[in-house]
Design a protein around this motif. Structure first.
Motif, mmCIF file in Angstrom:
data_model
loop_
_atom_site.group_PDB
_atom_site.id
_atom_site.type_symbol
_atom_site.label_atom_id
_atom_site.label_comp_id
_atom_site.label_asym_id
_atom_site.label_seq_id
_atom_site.Cartn_x
_atom_site.Cartn_y
_atom_site.Cartn_z
ATOM 1 N N GLY A 1 53.921 36.389 42.256
ATOM 2 C CA GLY A 1 54.412 37.215 43.348
ATOM 3 C C GLY A 1 53.794 38.593 43.367
ATOM 4 O O GLY A 1 52.736 38.834 42.773
ATOM 5 N N GLN A 2 54.492 39.540 44.022
ATOM 6 C CA GLN A 2 53.921 40.873 44.172
ATOM 7 C C GLN A 2 53.773 41.605 42.848
ATOM 8 O O GLN A 2 52.842 42.398 42.661
ATOM 9 C CB GLN A 2 54.747 41.724 45.144
ATOM 10 C CG GLN A 2 56.169 42.040 44.717
ATOM 11 C CD GLN A 2 57.179 41.106 45.351
ATOM 12 O OE1 GLN A 2 56.828 40.008 45.794
ATOM 13 N NE2 GLN A 2 58.418 41.539 45.418
ATOM 14 N N LEU A 3 54.664 41.343 41.893
ATOM 15 C CA LEU A 3 54.528 41.991 40.587
ATOM 16 C C LEU A 3 53.244 41.530 39.903
ATOM 17 O O LEU A 3 52.527 42.323 39.291
ATOM 18 C CB LEU A 3 55.738 41.690 39.703
ATOM 19 C CG LEU A 3 57.092 42.186 40.219
ATOM 20 C CD1 LEU A 3 58.198 41.767 39.263
ATOM 21 C CD2 LEU A 3 57.090 43.695 40.398
ATOM 22 N N GLY A 4 52.953 40.239 40.019
ATOM 23 C CA GLY A 4 51.709 39.717 39.472
ATOM 24 C C GLY A 4 50.494 40.283 40.176
ATOM 25 O O GLY A 4 49.485 40.602 39.533
ATOM 26 N N LYS A 5 50.586 40.429 41.491
ATOM 27 C CA LYS A 5 49.453 40.971 42.253
ATOM 28 C C LYS A 5 49.132 42.401 41.812
ATOM 29 O O LYS A 5 47.955 42.769 41.658
ATOM 30 C CB LYS A 5 49.778 40.934 43.751
ATOM 31 C CG LYS A 5 48.635 41.426 44.649
ATOM 32 C CD LYS A 5 48.967 41.192 46.116
ATOM 33 C CE LYS A 5 47.802 41.612 47.014
ATOM 34 N NZ LYS A 5 48.059 42.865 47.716
ATOM 35 N N MET A 6 50.167 43.202 41.596
ATOM 36 C CA MET A 6 49.929 44.577 41.154
ATOM 37 C C MET A 6 49.437 44.621 39.705
ATOM 38 O O MET A 6 48.651 45.502 39.337
ATOM 39 C CB MET A 6 51.195 45.416 41.364
ATOM 40 C CG MET A 6 51.443 45.715 42.848
ATOM 41 S SD MET A 6 52.899 46.748 43.184
ATOM 42 C CE MET A 6 54.182 45.495 43.292
ATOM 43 N N LEU A 7 49.869 43.656 38.891
ATOM 44 C CA LEU A 7 49.341 43.548 37.528
ATOM 45 C C LEU A 7 47.857 43.215 37.551
ATOM 46 O O LEU A 7 47.071 43.725 36.745
ATOM 47 C CB LEU A 7 50.112 42.466 36.756
ATOM 48 C CG LEU A 7 49.664 42.217 35.315
ATOM 49 C CD1 LEU A 7 49.955 43.425 34.431
ATOM 50 C CD2 LEU A 7 50.344 40.970 34.749
ATOM 51 N N LEU A 8 47.446 42.364 38.503
ATOM 52 C CA LEU A 8 46.038 41.957 38.588
ATOM 53 C C LEU A 8 45.120 43.132 38.913
ATOM 54 O O LEU A 8 43.943 43.123 38.524
ATOM 55 C CB LEU A 8 45.864 40.856 39.639
ATOM 56 C CG LEU A 8 46.453 39.487 39.273
ATOM 57 C CD1 LEU A 8 46.251 38.507 40.422
ATOM 58 C CD2 LEU A 8 45.853 38.941 37.990
ATOM 59 N N ALA A 9 45.634 44.145 39.603
ATOM 60 C CA ALA A 9 44.809 45.336 39.850
ATOM 61 C C ALA A 9 44.401 45.978 38.527
ATOM 62 O O ALA A 9 43.297 46.520 38.390
ATOM 63 C CB ALA A 9 45.572 46.335 40.715
ATOM 64 N N GLU A 10 45.291 45.876 37.525
ATOM 65 C CA GLU A 10 44.995 46.455 36.208
ATOM 66 C C GLU A 10 44.119 45.529 35.367
ATOM 67 O O GLU A 10 43.235 46.001 34.646
ATOM 68 C CB GLU A 10 46.305 46.770 35.475
ATOM 69 C CG GLU A 10 47.263 47.640 36.269
ATOM 70 C CD GLU A 10 46.632 48.927 36.773
ATOM 71 O OE1 GLU A 10 45.910 49.586 36.000
ATOM 72 O OE2 GLU A 10 46.845 49.269 37.958
ATOM 73 N N THR A 11 44.330 44.217 35.456
ATOM 74 C CA THR A 11 43.452 43.303 34.706
ATOM 75 C C THR A 11 42.031 43.375 35.245
ATOM 76 O O THR A 11 41.068 43.272 34.484
ATOM 77 C CB THR A 11 43.962 41.846 34.752
ATOM 78 O OG1 THR A 11 43.998 41.386 36.115
ATOM 79 C CG2 THR A 11 45.348 41.712 34.148
ATOM 80 N N GLN A 12 41.899 43.577 36.552
ATOM 81 C CA GLN A 12 40.562 43.708 37.136
ATOM 82 C C GLN A 12 39.907 45.015 36.696
ATOM 83 O O GLN A 12 38.703 45.067 36.440
ATOM 84 C CB GLN A 12 40.658 43.605 38.666
ATOM 85 C CG GLN A 12 40.939 42.181 39.129
ATOM 86 C CD GLN A 12 41.440 42.089 40.555
ATOM 87 O OE1 GLN A 12 41.543 43.094 41.245
ATOM 88 N NE2 GLN A 12 41.761 40.887 41.005
ATOM 89 N N LYS A 13 40.704 46.056 36.556
ATOM 90 C CA LYS A 13 40.190 47.343 36.077
ATOM 91 C C LYS A 13 39.602 47.193 34.668
ATOM 92 O O LYS A 13 38.574 47.779 34.346
ATOM 93 C CB LYS A 13 41.335 48.363 36.084
ATOM 94 C CG LYS A 13 40.952 49.779 35.742
ATOM 95 C CD LYS A 13 42.108 50.731 36.039
ATOM 96 C CE LYS A 13 43.211 50.657 34.995
ATOM 97 N NZ LYS A 13 44.328 51.563 35.308
ATOM 98 N N PHE A 14 40.263 46.369 33.849
ATOM 99 C CA PHE A 14 39.829 46.154 32.463
ATOM 100 C C PHE A 14 38.949 44.915 32.296
ATOM 101 O O PHE A 14 38.550 44.588 31.180
ATOM 102 C CB PHE A 14 41.050 46.016 31.549
ATOM 103 C CG PHE A 14 41.823 47.279 31.326
ATOM 104 C CD1 PHE A 14 41.194 48.511 31.329
ATOM 105 C CD2 PHE A 14 43.197 47.234 31.113
ATOM 106 C CE1 PHE A 14 41.910 49.687 31.102
ATOM 107 C CE2 PHE A 14 43.917 48.397 30.885
ATOM 108 C CZ PHE A 14 43.279 49.621 30.876
ATOM 109 N N ASP A 15 38.688 44.198 33.386
ATOM 110 C CA ASP A 15 37.924 42.946 33.357
ATOM 111 C C ASP A 15 38.510 41.956 32.350
ATOM 112 O O ASP A 15 37.837 41.463 31.443
ATOM 113 C CB ASP A 15 36.441 43.187 33.060
ATOM 114 C CG ASP A 15 35.598 41.953 33.396
ATOM 115 O OD1 ASP A 15 35.998 41.187 34.302
ATOM 116 O OD2 ASP A 15 34.562 41.750 32.737
ATOM 117 N N ILE A 16 39.802 41.665 32.526
ATOM 118 C CA ILE A 16 40.512 40.669 31.713
ATOM 119 C C ILE A 16 40.670 39.399 32.538
ATOM 120 O O ILE A 16 41.096 39.451 33.698
ATOM 121 C CB ILE A 16 41.893 41.198 31.273
ATOM 122 C CG1 ILE A 16 41.719 42.402 30.335
ATOM 123 C CG2 ILE A 16 42.711 40.108 30.589
ATOM 124 C CD1 ILE A 16 43.008 43.127 30.021
#
Length: 381
Positions: free
Chosen positions: A17-32
């Motif tokens: 959901g939206q919580l996961g989507k906002m988490l993905l902005a951070e995983t993409q920042k760190f390339d995880i």
């Protein structure tokens, strides 16, 4: 040392959901590398993760087989198959928050019993297995009724004012609580990693929509005395120490008429009360969640500016393909950042996004938030 960044490490997330989507902005920042499991192929995360898996979060085999694919497993919703998590944990999969923490929190009866056992201040409660059992009990009205499981955003919570109200309740495992008279609803998000490093975010104040029982505004810092803020922070730390969780824990509390603090309930994940942190904090709650579950040093929880968050929910009387009306007017306002969750269809009171307002002056931020609320409309074609 384990390499998480630009590597073959896989982070699994239960819920898209939206919580996961906002988490993905951070995983993409760190390339995880991220793997998401969600029941809907139209989940907000589906287009943004490294791997998307469609499946039932409450099905043992689905959750178990997904968990075997990843190195660390976390959640963005607590309604997941707990038996699968215990089996994965036995087999060495790192799961944060830990299954025993999720099991207690996903059942409101167990959660309330836990508070009593650990000496955490909370409203007096009773547990019932079904509606028939509830009907036979005697009560002082009014009281609060809560479904023991699967409640969210005000769903599964009712104020019961008469015997007739009891007849309309769902026939389910439930709890009843004393109705507390309070000044403010407050929340503290606590971050804890696996070596026991702990940090708390500032106490926030939550203003609720009376009809929908949803958070309408989150205000940081809360407009309370230093003494009350200190007490709220200490109780949040007591809750964290009691659970010994790894991850984020959002502790929702009431400030009573005589300035006591009692715990309402907790969420073992990123939370609506922390969305302001994306713009207002040095380390937002989603990056902090990553730091906790990967056992990285925790970031600063201090605020750069005052922050107010406005929830964008579907307007009453509208269901269907979503339109965000007057978004251009909102974007003209200073310090305003909209977040659209990617849900294609709106319905009354469905969370569709949020807007954060930051300002050096908290009251000015709150005024702009009111403007945003009055301008934007989440409607359908």
């Amino acid at each position: 040392m384990k390499t998480y960044f630009s590597s073959d490490f896989k982070l699994g997330v239960l819920g898209g959901g939206q919580l996961g989507k906002m988490l993905l902005a951070e995983t993409q920042k760190f390339d995880i590398y991220t793997c998401i499991l969600d029941p809907s192929n139209e989940a907000p995360c589906a287009a943004h993760c490294s791997e998307f898996h469609q499946g039932d979060l409450l099905d043992f085999d689905t959750v178990y087989n997904f968990g075997k694919l990843v190195d660390v497993l976390t959640i963005e919703i607590e309604h997941v198959n707990i038996d699968a998590l215990y089996q994965l944990e036995k087999q060495g999969v790192k799961i944060y928050p830990q299954p025993h923490v999720i099991e207690v929190i996903q059942h409101k009866g167990k959660q309330k019993d836990f508070y009593v056992e650990k000496g955490i201040p909370t409203a007096a409660h009773r547990r019932f297995s079904c509606l028939e059992e509830l009907k036979k009990a005697s009560f002082e009205f009014p009281f609060v009724w809560k479904s023991a499981q699967f409640g969210y955003d005000g769903t599964g919570v009712k104020i019961v004012r008469s015997q007739e109200d009891i007849l309309s309740l769902a026939d389910t495992d439930c709890i009843t609580e004393e109705l507390i008279s309070f000044k403010n609803e407050l929340a503290v998000i606590v971050a804890r990693n696996s070596v026991g490093e702990v940090k708390t975010y500032p106490v926030v104040e939550m203003e609720f929509h009376a009809e929908a029982n949803q958070v309408e505004y989150v205000i940081c810092p809360a407009r309370i005395s230093d003494e009350v803020a200190k007490k709220a922070n200490e109780i949040a730390l007591h809750v964290t120490e009691s659970f010994k969780h790894v991850g984020l824990l959002a502790v929702e509390m009431f400030q009573t008429e005589n300035d006591e603090i009692i715990v309402n309930e907790v969420a073992p994940r990123t939370h609506n009360s922390g969305h302001y942190s994306i713009e207002a904090s040095y380390t937002n709650q989603f990056e902090q969640h990553l730091r906790t579950v990967l056992n990285l040093p925790l970031g600063s929880t201090e605020s750069k500016l005052a922050g107010v968050m406005v929830n964008l929910v579907g307007e009453e009387g509208f269901s269907g393909n979503v339109i965000y009306e007057k978004m251009e007017e909102v974007l003209k306002l200073s310090g305003v950042t909209p977040h659209i969750y990617g849900k294609k269809e709106t319905r009354p009171f469905r969370k569709m996004g949020h807007v954060t307002i930051v300002n050096k002056d908290l009251e000015k931020a709150r005024e702009i938030a009111e403007k945003v609320k009055n301008i934007i409309r989440v409607i359908s074609k």
